[in-house]
Design a protein around this motif. Structure first.
Motif, PDB file in Angstrom:
ATOM      1  N   GLN A 111       6.845  12.569 -65.895  1.00  0.00           N
ATOM      2  CA  GLN A 111       6.272  11.230 -65.772  1.00  0.00           C
ATOM      3  C   GLN A 111       5.975  10.905 -64.315  1.00  0.00           C
ATOM      4  OE1 GLN A 111       5.314   8.949 -67.952  1.00  0.00           O
ATOM      5  NE2 GLN A 111       5.871  10.093 -69.792  1.00  0.00           N
ATOM      6  N   ALA A 115       2.202  10.512 -62.553  1.00  0.00           N
ATOM      7  CA  ALA A 115       1.867   9.316 -61.779  1.00  0.00           C
ATOM      8  C   ALA A 115       1.372   9.706 -60.391  1.00  0.00           C
ATOM      9  CB  ALA A 115       3.087   8.403 -61.679  1.00  0.00           C
ATOM     10  N   HIS A 118      -2.188  11.287 -60.600  1.00  0.00           N
ATOM     11  CA  HIS A 118      -3.185  10.242 -60.833  1.00  0.00           C
ATOM     12  C   HIS A 118      -3.408   9.399 -59.574  1.00  0.00           C
ATOM     13  CE1 HIS A 118      -5.419   7.138 -62.961  1.00  0.00           C
ATOM     14  NE2 HIS A 118      -4.598   6.229 -62.457  1.00  0.00           N
ATOM     15  N   TYR A 149       6.674  17.617 -73.484  1.00  0.00           N
ATOM     16  CA  TYR A 149       6.912  16.765 -72.312  1.00  0.00           C
ATOM     17  C   TYR A 149       5.638  16.614 -71.487  1.00  0.00           C
ATOM     18  CZ  TYR A 149      11.988  17.410 -73.040  1.00  0.00           C
ATOM     19  OH  TYR A 149      13.266  17.433 -73.540  1.00  0.00           O
ATOM     20  N   GLN A 151       2.400  16.982 -72.382  1.00  0.00           N
ATOM     21  CA  GLN A 151       1.367  16.175 -73.015  1.00  0.00           C
ATOM     22  C   GLN A 151       1.704  14.687 -72.965  1.00  0.00           C
ATOM     23  OE1 GLN A 151      -1.523  16.773 -73.651  1.00  0.00           O
ATOM     24  NE2 GLN A 151      -1.958  18.551 -74.907  1.00  0.00           N
ATOM     25  N   GLN A 152       2.955  14.359 -73.193  1.00  0.00           N
ATOM     26  CA  GLN A 152       3.357  12.953 -73.189  1.00  0.00           C
ATOM     27  C   GLN A 152       3.105  12.317 -71.830  1.00  0.00           C
ATOM     28  OE1 GLN A 152       7.455  13.125 -74.398  1.00  0.00           O
ATOM     29  NE2 GLN A 152       6.952  13.765 -76.488  1.00  0.00           N
ATOM     30  N   ALA A 153       3.420  13.033 -70.765  1.00  0.00           N
ATOM     31  CA  ALA A 153       3.243  12.493 -69.419  1.00  0.00           C
ATOM     32  C   ALA A 153       1.777  12.427 -69.017  1.00  0.00           C
ATOM     33  CB  ALA A 153       4.026  13.342 -68.419  1.00  0.00           C
ATOM     34  N   ARG A 155      -1.023  12.447 -70.909  1.00  0.00           N
ATOM     35  CA  ARG A 155      -1.887  11.595 -71.720  1.00  0.00           C
ATOM     36  C   ARG A 155      -1.815  10.129 -71.279  1.00  0.00           C
ATOM     37  NH1 ARG A 155      -4.397  15.533 -72.732  1.00  0.00           N
ATOM     38  NH2 ARG A 155      -4.631  16.528 -74.768  1.00  0.00           N
ATOM     39  N   GLU A 156      -0.708   9.721 -70.717  1.00  0.00           N
ATOM     40  CA  GLU A 156      -0.579   8.346 -70.253  1.00  0.00           C
ATOM     41  C   GLU A 156      -1.632   8.017 -69.192  1.00  0.00           C
ATOM     42  OE1 GLU A 156       2.725   5.452 -68.072  1.00  0.00           O
ATOM     43  OE2 GLU A 156       3.379   7.264 -69.137  1.00  0.00           O
ATOM     44  N   TYR A 157      -2.015   9.036 -68.417  1.00  0.00           N
ATOM     45  CA  TYR A 157      -3.004   8.840 -67.354  1.00  0.00           C
ATOM     46  C   TYR A 157      -4.336   9.521 -67.685  1.00  0.00           C
ATOM     47  CZ  TYR A 157       1.062   7.252 -64.768  1.00  0.00           C
ATOM     48  OH  TYR A 157       2.183   6.557 -64.371  1.00  0.00           O
ATOM     49  N   LYS A 158      -4.489   9.941 -68.938  1.00  0.00           N
ATOM     50  CA  LYS A 158      -5.720  10.584 -69.418  1.00  0.00           C
ATOM     51  C   LYS A 158      -6.075  11.821 -68.586  1.00  0.00           C
ATOM     52  CE  LYS A 158      -7.768   6.438 -71.500  1.00  0.00           C
ATOM     53  NZ  LYS A 158      -6.535   5.623 -71.414  1.00  0.00           N
TER      54      LYS A 158
END
Length: 338
Positions: A111, A115, A118, A149, A151-153, A155-158
């Motif tokens: 995560q 961040a 991005h 893990y 993909q989850q992180a 995808r949040e920021y595309k």
């Protein structure tokens, strides 16, 4: 193909060469000089091998006169290929930076990494769920759990994800987890069964250069993928092994313009694995962009001191952000955009 006859070759020797050419469905062109006779094989010379002719009586040597890689060669595709990765265009005027940790470790680490990627303005994210390691006792990756893990992180920021496929048996798993870009690592560059399989899927593939591979060997490996029907290939220069021990690998900057001349495929550079030290990465990354690279693979970890592997070569989020600023200026100077 050109077959050079020896000075002692007889008419029977020459006829043997002609017969071999015709048997392969090609035609011959004979040129007689004062000392040598040269025979040209006209047609699809992929049906011929140099060794098959050099074993014949009266033959001095045989050589191909066209490149053995057809599909990835620029001569058959003058315009550079631009690959669409979930809306991100790699190739052309835009330079893309793919950043992230060497390996997927924890959900919290991923995560923070996503961040940071991005925030720096990078457009794709890298991370290893399956890790090829020199030592069998080193961390080998979290496997399928790591993909989740990741993909989850991301995808949040595309962010499209890039991760390494080591084993052909895991290809279906990669497709099920919707990996955006499959990376073939340096040690698997000539794993031909693996190359054939990724050639059958409609996914972009980053093909890293082997530890000591020549440009021709690298492009022939790419040809395996293209021959299977998948033309979404990205070449990655990650440094080659030489006698030098002051750094991890030698970044072959010369390969970038050579590849741009030889192939229509996009070329990216991995300065992290080349230098092996974080302090080298900015200089090597800037050199790659100046030399014409279409993108970069850069290792960044939220806290490099705590990285489970390759801690020495990972940038911090702040260092990545600063590097992106300098790369934008270089990209602009060479007529590109970052």
């Amino acid at each position: 193909m050109i077959i050079v006859m020896s000075s002692t070759a007889t008419d029977a020797d020459l006829q043997g060469v002609i017969d071999r050419i015709r048997a392969a469905g090609l035609t011959e062109h004979v040129s007689r000089g004062t000392e040598r006779t040269i025979v040209g094989a006209i047609g699809d010379e992929r049906a011929l091998s140099e060794q098959a002719f050099e074993q014949l009586a009266g033959v001095e040597r045989a050589m191909h006169i066209v490149k053995p890689y057809k599909l990835v060669a620029r001569e058959g595709h003058p315009a550079g290929t631009v690959i669409d990765i979930r809306g991100v265009k790699l190739g052309g005027k835009q330079i893309q930076v793919i950043a992230g940790p060497c390996s997927v470790e924890t959900p919290e680490q991923m995560q923070l990494a996503a961040a940071g990627v991005h925030a720096a303005g990078c457009t794709l994210m890298r991370g290893g769920a399956f890790k090829p390691r020199t030592s069998p006792y080193a961390f080998q990756g979290l496997g399928v759990q790591g993909l989740e893990y990741f993909q989850q992180a991301a995808r949040e920021y595309k962010l499209p994800i890039v991760t390494e496929l080591m084993d052909v048996r895991m290809l279906d798993t990669f497709l099920e987890h919707d990996v955006d870009v499959i990376q073939i690592g340096a040690r698997n560059m000539q794993n031909f069964d693996l190359l054939k399989e990724v050639g059958r899927v409609n996914k972009p593939v980053i093909l890293k250069r082997g530890l000591s591979a020549t440009i021709s060997e690298w492009l022939m490996a790419a040809e395996y993928i293209a021959a299977g029907g998948n033309h979404n290939i990205i070449l990655c220069e990650r440094g080659i092994r030489t006698f030098e021990t002051a750094y991890r690998n030698v970044l072959d900057v010369t390969a970038i313009p050579v590849l741009k001349k030889e192939t229509h495929l996009p070329v990216v550079v991995d300065p992290s694995h080349a230098g092996g030290k974080a302090w080298m990465v900015p200089a090597l990354a800037r050199a790659a962009v100046a030399a014409g690279a279409d993108g970069l693979l850069i290792e960044m970890h939220p806290n490099p001191c705590e990285a489970w592997c390759d801690a020495d070569q990972a940038l911090t989020p702040q260092e990545l952000n600063e590097l992106m600023g300098s790369l934008r200026l270089i990209a602009q100077a060479v007529g590109r955009e970052l």
